[in-house]
Design an enzyme around this catalytic site. Structure first.
Site, PDB file in Angstrom:
ATOM      1  CB  CYS A 115      -0.942   0.009   1.205  1.00 48.49           C
ATOM      2  SG  CYS A 115      -2.049  -1.410   1.258  1.00 48.49           S
ATOM      3  CG  HIS A 262      -3.483   3.275   1.010  1.00 45.67           C
ATOM      4  ND1 HIS A 262      -3.837   2.657  -0.171  1.00 45.67           N
ATOM      5  CD2 HIS A 262      -3.627   2.348   1.974  1.00 45.67           C
ATOM      6  CE1 HIS A 262      -4.168   1.415   0.082  1.00 45.67           C
ATOM      7  NE2 HIS A 262      -4.065   1.190   1.383  1.00 45.67           N
ATOM      8  CG  ASN A 292      -6.863  -1.010  -0.385  1.00 47.79           C
ATOM      9  OD1 ASN A 292      -6.042  -0.494  -1.119  1.00 47.79           O
ATOM     10  ND2 ASN A 292      -6.555  -1.470   0.824  1.00 47.79           N
TER      11      ASN A 292
END
EC number: 2.3.1.180
Length: 335
Positions: A115, A262, A292
């Protein structure tokens, strides 16, 4: 020493929209359950019958970024590709982008920081440009999660969260004083590595061995996440690394024009927004549409924010990420 800036940006997502209602047909879950816990309404999945891959999605995003930077692919000096879902175990997808762009044999580096990968990649590009080693660096974040998710009720805590897509930027030397990447900040804490991980396949756990040795109810070749544990660490580290960037450059949270976190979980973003006293106009979220996309989430969000006129020249933009590793990172940019 010269500074670096983002000169062009672009993103690509597959056409295939998968809503929470679609997942209800596969998993024992509900649209309400998913939205309440994550804020996600839909995500994009690659068509499994297509030849789409992280490298091809990254190349599509890259072509847009290159065009927006006002250069051609042949002007590129270096490629940095951030992903946790490479086309192959090896080689990495950076070299594939070089081939797909049809350009000279420039270097290609793959970044495996999940991430946080895109912010790590931006930091690396920033250093190369500062030292004068390269002038036009292509930085890509691209992920294809959908083919590796446990699309059963057993895996719903993870599988409802992720989506596919790619974002890219071209970084160059800044041409105005005070413009560009002001600072980047990178951290890791490996003692929590297994709290958010894909243990196999790996050099220690090949697929056939896993299938034979593991209980069918505990297959470790699907992603695992200790959700509450990750959430508690994420909200702490997000705030820390954002404040680290602000303190380094003498700013307060109220000076931020746009925070692009993020896109891990809308609840995390909302918690950080409230904790730092930021308005809705100061935080950009698109997890509702894309889920995501890990390393791709920040460049996709940044690209959309720029397209919508929410990032303008002179704005103070902060990027922040937290994820598997644990790793976390931030970058403060004067656009």
């Amino acid at each position: 020493m010269r500074a670096s800036k983002i000169a062009g940006i672009g993103h690509y997502v597959p056409d295939n929209v998968v809503t929470n209602k679609d997942l209800e047909k596969l998993i024992e879950t509900t649209d309400e359950w998913i939205q309440e816990r994550t804020g996600i309404k839909e995500r994009r999945f690659v068509d499994p019958k297509s030849d789409e891959a992280p490298s091809t999605m990254g190349t599509k995003a890259a072509r847009i970024a290159i065009k927006n930077a006002g250069i051609t692919p042949d002007d590129l000096d270096f490629i940095i590709f951030a992903t946790l879902s490479p086309d192959y175990y090896f080689p990495g997808p950076g070299v594939m982008v070089q081939e797909q762009l049809g350009i000279k044999e420039i270097g290609a580096l793959d970044v495996r920081n999940q991430c946080s990968g895109f912010v790590y990649a931006v930091s690396i590009a920033d250093q190369f440009i500062k030292t004068g080693m390269y002038n036009n660096i292509l930085v890509i974040g691209s992920e294809l999660h959908s083919s590796g998710l446990d699309m059963t009720t057993r895996g719903r805590g993870v599988s409802v969260i992720f989506g596919d897509g790619a974002g890219a930027v071209v970084m160059q030397a800044a041409d105005k004083p005070g413009q560009g990447i002001l600072s980047t900040h990178l951290h890791s804490e490996g003692k929590h590595a297994k709290e958010l991980a894909l243990i196999g396949p790996s050099t220690k756990h090949w697929v056939d061995k896993l299938i034979v040795e593991n209980d069918p109810e505990d297959i470790s070749y699907y992603p695992y996440m200790n959700g509450n544990f990750v959430f508690k660490h994420a909200v702490t580290r997000f705030e820390e690394v954002i404040n680290e960037a602000l303190d380094k450059n003498g700013f307060k949270s109220t000076d931020i024009n746009l925070l692009i976190p993020h896109q891990a979980n809308l609840r995390i973003s909302q918690f950080i927004q409230k904790k730092m006293g930021l308005s809705d106009d100061q935080v950009f979220n698109n997890i509702m549409k894309y889920g995501n996309t890990t390393a791709a989430s920040i460049p996709i969000a940044m690209s959309e924010a720029w397209q919508e006129g929410k990032i303008k020249e002179g704005d103070l933009v902060c990027l922040a990420a937290f994820g598997s590793g644990f790793t976390w990172a931030s970058a403060l940019i004067r656009w």
